[in-house]
Design a protein around this motif. Structure first.
Motif, PDB file in Angstrom:
ATOM      1  N   ALA A 273       0.714  -1.392   0.195  1.00 18.19           N
ATOM      2  CA  ALA A 273      -0.098   0.173   0.445  1.00 18.19           C
ATOM      3  C   ALA A 273       0.882   1.079   0.171  1.00 18.19           C
ATOM      4  O   ALA A 273       0.584   2.341  -0.551  1.00 18.19           O
ATOM      5  N   TRP A 274       1.942   1.631   0.858  1.00 17.43           N
ATOM      6  CA  TRP A 274       2.634   2.295   0.920  1.00 17.43           C
ATOM      7  C   TRP A 274       3.317   2.580  -0.728  1.00 17.43           C
ATOM      8  O   TRP A 274       3.170   3.581  -1.076  1.00 17.43           O
ATOM      9  N   SER A 275       3.123   2.111  -1.257  1.00 15.67           N
ATOM     10  CA  SER A 275       4.429   2.128  -2.682  1.00 15.67           C
ATOM     11  C   SER A 275       3.411   2.331  -3.681  1.00 15.67           C
ATOM     12  O   SER A 275       4.379   3.834  -4.281  1.00 15.67           O
ATOM     13  N   MET A 276       2.755   2.241  -3.611  1.00 16.12           N
ATOM     14  CA  MET A 276       1.524   2.810  -4.161  1.00 16.12           C
ATOM     15  C   MET A 276       0.909   4.091  -3.822  1.00 16.12           C
ATOM     16  O   MET A 276       1.014   5.510  -4.360  1.00 16.12           O
ATOM     17  N   ASN A 277       1.483   3.866  -2.496  1.00 20.73           N
ATOM     18  CA  ASN A 277       0.443   5.427  -1.769  1.00 20.73           C
ATOM     19  C   ASN A 277       1.594   6.569  -2.385  1.00 20.73           C
ATOM     20  O   ASN A 277       1.478   7.829  -2.615  1.00 20.73           O
ATOM     21  N   ARG A 278       3.091   6.308  -2.138  1.00 19.41           N
ATOM     22  CA  ARG A 278       3.690   7.042  -2.066  1.00 19.41           C
ATOM     23  C   ARG A 278       4.261   7.781  -3.667  1.00 19.41           C
ATOM     24  O   ARG A 278       3.908   8.771  -4.446  1.00 19.41           O
ATOM     25  N   ASP A 279       3.685   6.635  -4.833  1.00 19.49           N
ATOM     26  CA  ASP A 279       3.425   7.090  -6.435  1.00 19.49           C
ATOM     27  C   ASP A 279       2.037   8.416  -6.371  1.00 19.49           C
ATOM     28  O   ASP A 279       2.202   9.311  -7.008  1.00 19.49           O
ATOM     29  N   PHE A 280       0.794   7.951  -6.024  1.00 18.44           N
ATOM     30  CA  PHE A 280      -0.012   8.631  -5.738  1.00 18.44           C
ATOM     31  C   PHE A 280      -0.126   9.320  -5.865  1.00 18.44           C
ATOM     32  O   PHE A 280       0.151  10.770  -6.203  1.00 18.44           O
ATOM     33  N   TYR A 281       0.924  10.390  -4.407  1.00 23.68           N
ATOM     34  CA  TYR A 281       0.614  11.140  -3.820  1.00 23.68           C
ATOM     35  C   TYR A 281       2.131  11.995  -4.166  1.00 23.68           C
ATOM     36  O   TYR A 281       1.936  13.461  -4.310  1.00 23.68           O
ATOM     37  N   LEU A 282       2.771  11.901  -4.430  1.00 25.50           N
ATOM     38  CA  LEU A 282       4.019  12.618  -5.298  1.00 25.50           C
ATOM     39  C   LEU A 282       3.626  12.836  -6.357  1.00 25.50           C
ATOM     40  O   LEU A 282       3.813  14.363  -6.743  1.00 25.50           O
ATOM     41  N   GLU A 283       2.776  12.346  -7.102  1.00 33.90           N
ATOM     42  CA  GLU A 283       2.558  12.773  -8.477  1.00 33.90           C
ATOM     43  C   GLU A 283       1.167  14.152  -8.241  1.00 33.90           C
ATOM     44  O   GLU A 283       1.595  14.730  -9.253  1.00 33.90           O
ATOM     45  N   LEU A 284       0.785  13.363  -7.812  1.00 32.45           N
ATOM     46  CA  LEU A 284      -0.358  14.437  -7.255  1.00 32.45           C
ATOM     47  C   LEU A 284       0.619  15.746  -7.061  1.00 32.45           C
ATOM     48  O   LEU A 284       0.099  17.171  -7.465  1.00 32.45           O
ATOM     49  N   ALA A 285       1.081  15.409  -6.142  1.00 32.42           N
ATOM     50  CA  ALA A 285       2.439  17.191  -5.761  1.00 32.42           C
ATOM     51  C   ALA A 285       3.228  17.743  -6.363  1.00 32.42           C
ATOM     52  O   ALA A 285       2.784  18.828  -7.015  1.00 32.42           O
TER      53      ALA A 285
ATOM     54  N   ASP B  66     -13.771  -2.658   4.881  1.00 32.10           N
ATOM     55  CA  ASP B  66     -14.617  -2.884   4.907  1.00 32.10           C
ATOM     56  C   ASP B  66     -14.075  -4.313   4.766  1.00 32.10           C
ATOM     57  O   ASP B  66     -14.155  -4.806   3.662  1.00 32.10           O
ATOM     58  N   ILE B  67     -15.073  -5.298   5.334  1.00 37.97           N
ATOM     59  CA  ILE B  67     -14.871  -6.474   6.033  1.00 37.97           C
ATOM     60  C   ILE B  67     -16.320  -6.647   6.029  1.00 37.97           C
ATOM     61  O   ILE B  67     -16.774  -7.200   7.175  1.00 37.97           O
ATOM     62  N   GLY B  68     -17.537  -6.880   5.115  1.00 39.17           N
ATOM     63  CA  GLY B  68     -18.333  -7.382   4.908  1.00 39.17           C
ATOM     64  C   GLY B  68     -19.125  -7.001   5.922  1.00 39.17           C
ATOM     65  O   GLY B  68     -19.932  -6.928   6.142  1.00 39.17           O
ATOM     66  N   GLY B  69     -19.049  -4.956   5.918  1.00 37.23           N
ATOM     67  CA  GLY B  69     -19.802  -4.872   6.369  1.00 37.23           C
ATOM     68  C   GLY B  69     -19.778  -4.062   7.549  1.00 37.23           C
ATOM     69  O   GLY B  69     -20.081  -3.026   7.676  1.00 37.23           O
ATOM     70  N   HIS B  70     -18.011  -4.760   8.246  1.00 37.07           N
ATOM     71  CA  HIS B  70     -17.929  -3.992   9.594  1.00 37.07           C
ATOM     72  C   HIS B  70     -16.924  -3.605   9.154  1.00 37.07           C
ATOM     73  O   HIS B  70     -15.300  -3.621   7.988  1.00 37.07           O
ATOM     74  N   LYS B  71     -16.940  -1.841   9.171  1.00 34.21           N
ATOM     75  CA  LYS B  71     -15.609  -1.181   9.567  1.00 34.21           C
ATOM     76  C   LYS B  71     -14.424  -1.463  10.450  1.00 34.21           C
ATOM     77  O   LYS B  71     -14.786  -1.984  11.433  1.00 34.21           O
ATOM     78  N   ILE B  72     -13.188  -2.250   9.626  1.00 40.76           N
ATOM     79  CA  ILE B  72     -12.368  -1.935  10.494  1.00 40.76           C
ATOM     80  C   ILE B  72     -10.943  -0.905   9.961  1.00 40.76           C
ATOM     81  O   ILE B  72     -10.939  -0.102   8.792  1.00 40.76           O
ATOM     82  N   ARG B  73      -9.536  -1.308  10.684  1.00 41.67           N
ATOM     83  CA  ARG B  73      -8.719   0.171  10.180  1.00 41.67           C
ATOM     84  C   ARG B  73      -8.153  -0.393   9.417  1.00 41.67           C
ATOM     85  O   ARG B  73      -7.517  -1.015   8.844  1.00 41.67           O
ATOM     86  N   GLY B  74      -8.551   0.530   8.587  1.00 37.25           N
ATOM     87  CA  GLY B  74      -7.204   0.707   6.812  1.00 37.25           C
ATOM     88  C   GLY B  74      -6.218   1.525   7.007  1.00 37.25           C
ATOM     89  O   GLY B  74      -5.796   1.459   8.037  1.00 37.25           O
ATOM     90  N   LEU B  75      -6.917   2.144   5.610  1.00 33.06           N
ATOM     91  CA  LEU B  75      -4.997   2.949   6.074  1.00 33.06           C
ATOM     92  C   LEU B  75      -5.035   3.870   7.288  1.00 33.06           C
ATOM     93  O   LEU B  75      -5.398   4.659   6.574  1.00 33.06           O
ATOM     94  N   CYS B  76      -3.482   4.443   7.392  1.00 38.88           N
ATOM     95  CA  CYS B  76      -3.406   5.914   7.891  1.00 38.88           C
ATOM     96  C   CYS B  76      -4.035   5.406   9.452  1.00 38.88           C
ATOM     97  O   CYS B  76      -4.475   6.903   9.934  1.00 38.88           O
ATOM     98  N   SER B  77      -4.912   4.369   9.366  1.00 37.87           N
ATOM     99  CA  SER B  77      -5.664   4.855  10.615  1.00 37.87           C
ATOM    100  C   SER B  77      -4.550   4.260  12.299  1.00 37.87           C
ATOM    101  O   SER B  77      -4.479   4.631  13.705  1.00 37.87           O
TER     102      SER B  77
END
Lengths: 311, 430
Positions: B148-160, B178-189
């Motif tokens: 996830a980091w690698s993809m987001n690193r590229d995403f944010y750097l391209e955005l900037a 989302d796990i079957g309708g249950h919210k659990i900790r996601g990226l940057c939680s």
């Protein structure tokens, strides 16, 4: 294949333990999580009340538990882990009660654990963050309690396992002690280094993890081999129901609402080689007596299913 | 600290003026423009009727301090979701520029997570799961195989990179999975992960271009220890979104409205403790879109007054200690539990000259190291000494003191959200 275990609460009757252990064996379990907490109930302690069970001398306690141990042996069941009574500290309770929990119940629990030849005892951390102001200060109280017990644990060859538990804000269950895997790992390492032995480990409770939305895979990977024992059970993400895995869904697609995939993936990543232990005593209340054997067997099957991914 | 009102649930794309007027009349000077309401269904562009120019005109005297980029539409299959999301984020930055916002919140691209959930569908033999370790200019980030980091690193750097001329600071935010309708900790939680990402991105661009916006509603859905999250984020934290939910559904309710019996369902104690501890001075955003949706437009002006008061109450609680720092000398009014709590948490750092109380039987006694005096003694205070009322009868006591001719600053102290608490309360029969 990994061994499968289940807690003794609701499954073993002290007056006739052999039947219970045989039923567990028949359902596919080879281990139990001995529910020592059933002998001193938390709801009583929160009312500042206690029974006299732990007033027994160590010799009397050994005498009491000897037939239970013999029955387990006879049925081919091993006591793999144990649950110490909890809480170990009751805020605003009379000092005598907290002194009793610390100086009587906790050391005797360790000795009972060793008597069963059991290497792991699960201990709840103190819930004091609200009063003390931070999780760090809360941990200091827990650490002090664990270090009080550590020399005895080392002498007995018992590893105390801290567990991810919860607290509540109104009716909403939120993160409580030991829900930060990074901190837990550091604290376990520090204590084990200090005592030169595996006096501290971790117990992952999947139900509690689900209630506070932990990323189970990341959590397990962070703990690594510090993860010694498991409390496997399921819930709806709202209440601590201790039900059978895969029971709950939240949407019309009917996908499970607990991240069992992440759980298994995490265990696989760290090469978990312990016991797949279920903490599902309430299931035996949910099902009619005629179906309890099948319910137990179904839990055992799920354990075997998990194990098939972990070989 | 800037107090912002989110436009979520208040300002719609067809009639933006009405909601903006309600916000302004309630007392807000700043808004957080949530672009979700202006997004065209299933499209990575905004509605034709809600151009940046139209919105800028409608905002008028209000200051749009922050813009929130919308997510991709749920349950829609995009040909290239990464590119679609990147396009939405770029559009959002253009809106931020147009309305003069200095901050734009762009959540991490999180579809990478779902592609990992395959282990139970494969045969046992086919399973892998090696930990990948990426070095990010000093900070090590553990990640799972799809990274996830690698993809987001590229995403944010391209955005900037694509918005080099834009001045808006890009704020990452915490997300759910989302796990079957249950919210659990996601990226940057995980606050450590969030902080590591922000610091790594800033190192990469060589500027302080990235920051963090903490969504309290998301923390609550994930049952997090919010105090710890805030303390870990510390100076990375630019904005906090105050919204309540039941811990189950991803709602934006006005704080204190999700109650069961006498208790609320969000750990506001942890929120205030954490923000007070880091002396937070960023943006405080009230997001109550679902509460607002339930009210008739005829009642929204009154609702908005409550929203303003509630948000300002948070500002006051967070700045409780900052407020104490303003004065060289202070005295307290009240010699009960609130005074005791003051002395426990702040008495050493901000030592009062004395306390006073209307109960004459207490005069001359010592309480928590303070002499209890008659309120008449307040007439002899030096001019720069403030009176902090430590009693729930704030307004009555303030009136009493003003009637006595006390001209010193009068402040309210409150112990609902203290850094720590006594286990017991003191009880007096008199």
């Amino acid at each position: 294949m990994l061994e499968i275990g289940i807690q003794t609460r609701n499954a073993i009757d002290d007056s006739n333990p052999l039947d219970g252990f045989r039923a567990l064996k028949a359902a596919g379990f080879s281990c139990v999580d001995f529910s020592l907490n059933s002998y001193l109930r938390n709801r009583d302690l929160y009312q500042f009340e206690k029974n006299t069970f732990f007033d027994k001398s160590e010799a009397e306690l050994r005498t009491y538990f000897a037939p239970i141990q013999a029955a387990a042996n006879e049925a081919g069941i091993r006591v793999h882990q144990m649950h110490m009574p909890y809480p170990n500290y009751v805020p605003d309770a009379p000092k005598d009660l907290n002194r009793y929990l610390r100086e009587v119940v906790a050391p005797k629990s360790l000795r009972i654990c060793a008597f069963f030849g059991c290497r792991y005892i699960v201990i709840h951390g103190f819930k004091l963050a609200r009063f003390l102001g931070s999780e760090e200060e809360e941990w200091e109280k827990t650490r002090e309690f664990l270090e009080y017990l550590a020399p005895l644990a080392k002498e007995l060859g018992v590893t105390m396992c801290i567990e991810n538990i919860y607290t509540s804000v109104g009716n909403h269950i939120v993160e409580g002690p030991c829900c930060d895997a990074r901190k837990a790992a550091e604290r376990i390492d520090a204590m084990n280094e200090k005592y030169g032995a595996q006096v501290l480990g971790f117990c992952l409770d999947t139900g509690h993890a689900n209630l506070v939305g932990l990323d189970m895979e990341d959590f397990i990977r962070t703990l690594g081999t510090r993860l010694k024992v498991l409390h496997i059970h399921d819930n709806d993400g709202v209440a601590d129901l201790h039900q059978i895995p895969y029971t709950f869904t939240r949407n019309r697609e009917n996908q499970p609402s607990t991240d069992w995939d992440g759980f298994v993936k995490g265990l696989r990543a760290i090469g978990f080689d312990g016991v797949l232990n279920f903490e599902t005593a309430p299931v035996l209340d949910s099902f009619p007596a005629e179906l309890r054997g099948q319910a137990l067997a179904f839990i055992g099957e799920i354990g075997a299913y998990f194990a098939s991914f972990l070989q | 600290m800037k107090v912002l009102c989110s436009t979520n649930g208040i300002v719609d794309r067809f009639h933006p003026n009405q909601g903006l007027n309600d916000i302004k009349k309630a007392g807000f000077a700043h808004i957080c423009l949530d672009l979700k309401a202006f997004q065209e269904y299933r499209k990575e562009r905004m509605s034709q009727t809600a151009t940046a120019e139209n919105i800028e005109r409608a905002i008028g005297e209000l200051e749009a301090a922050m813009v929130i980029a919308p997510p991709l539409t749920e349950n829609v299959v995009y040909d290239n979701p990464y590119q679609s999301y990147l396009e939405l984020a770029k559009v959002s930055i253009r809106y931020a520029e147009a309305v003069g916002a200095q901050y734009v919140v762009v959540a991490p691209y999180s579809l990478v997570r779902t592609c990992c959930n395959t282990v139970m569908e494969n045969t046992p033999e086919s399973r892998g799961g090696e930990v990948a370790r990426k070095e990010t200019g000093g900070a090590a980030i553990d990640s799972i195989e799809c990274d996830a980091w690698s993809m987001n690193r590229d995403f944010y750097l391209e955005l900037a990179s694509s918005c080099q001329n834009a001045s808006a600071r890009i704020l990452l935010t915490n997300t759910c999975r989302d796990i079957g309708g249950h919210k659990i900790r996601g990226l940057c939680s995980d606050a450590v992960e969030a902080r590591t990402w922000v610091e790594a991105l800033n190192r990469e661009v060589g500027l302080n271009r990235f920051g963090f916006c903490l969504d309290i509603g998301t923390c609550n859905l994930c049952g997090q220890n919010i105090q710890d999250v805030i303390i870990t984020l510390d100076d990375c934290l630019d904005a906090v979104i105050l919204r309540e939910n039941d811990g189950i559904h991803d709602l934006s309710l006005l704080p204190f409205t999700q109650t069961a019996g006498a208790s609320g369902g969000t750990d506001w104690l942890g929120v205030i403790r954490g923000l007070r501890q880091i002396a937070f001075d960023g943006m405080l955003v009230a997001d109550f879109g679902d509460t607002a949706s339930g009210f008739s437009p005829l009642l929204k002006p009154q609702l908005m007054q409550l929203v303003w008061s509630t948000t300002d109450y948070f500002r006051w609680q967070i700045q409780m200690e900052t407020n104490l720092k303003k004065y060289e000398k202070i005295v307290l009014f009240g010699a009960g539990n609130m005074c005791r709590n003051f002395m426990k948490c702040y008495g050493d750092t901000y030592k009062p000259l004395f306390t006073c109380d209307n109960n004459s039987r207490l005069w001359g006694q010592e309480f928590c190291g303070l002499e209890i005096k008659s309120p008449e003694e307040l007439k002899n205070l030096p001019e720069d000494c403030a009176v902090f009322i430590c009693n729930v009868y704030y307004r009555e006591i303030e009136q009493q003191l003003r009637r006595m001719g006390i001209a010193n600053p009068i402040e309210y102290f409150n112990d609902e959200y203290m850094p720590s608490f006594y286990v017991d309360r003191i009880e007096r029969n008199d």
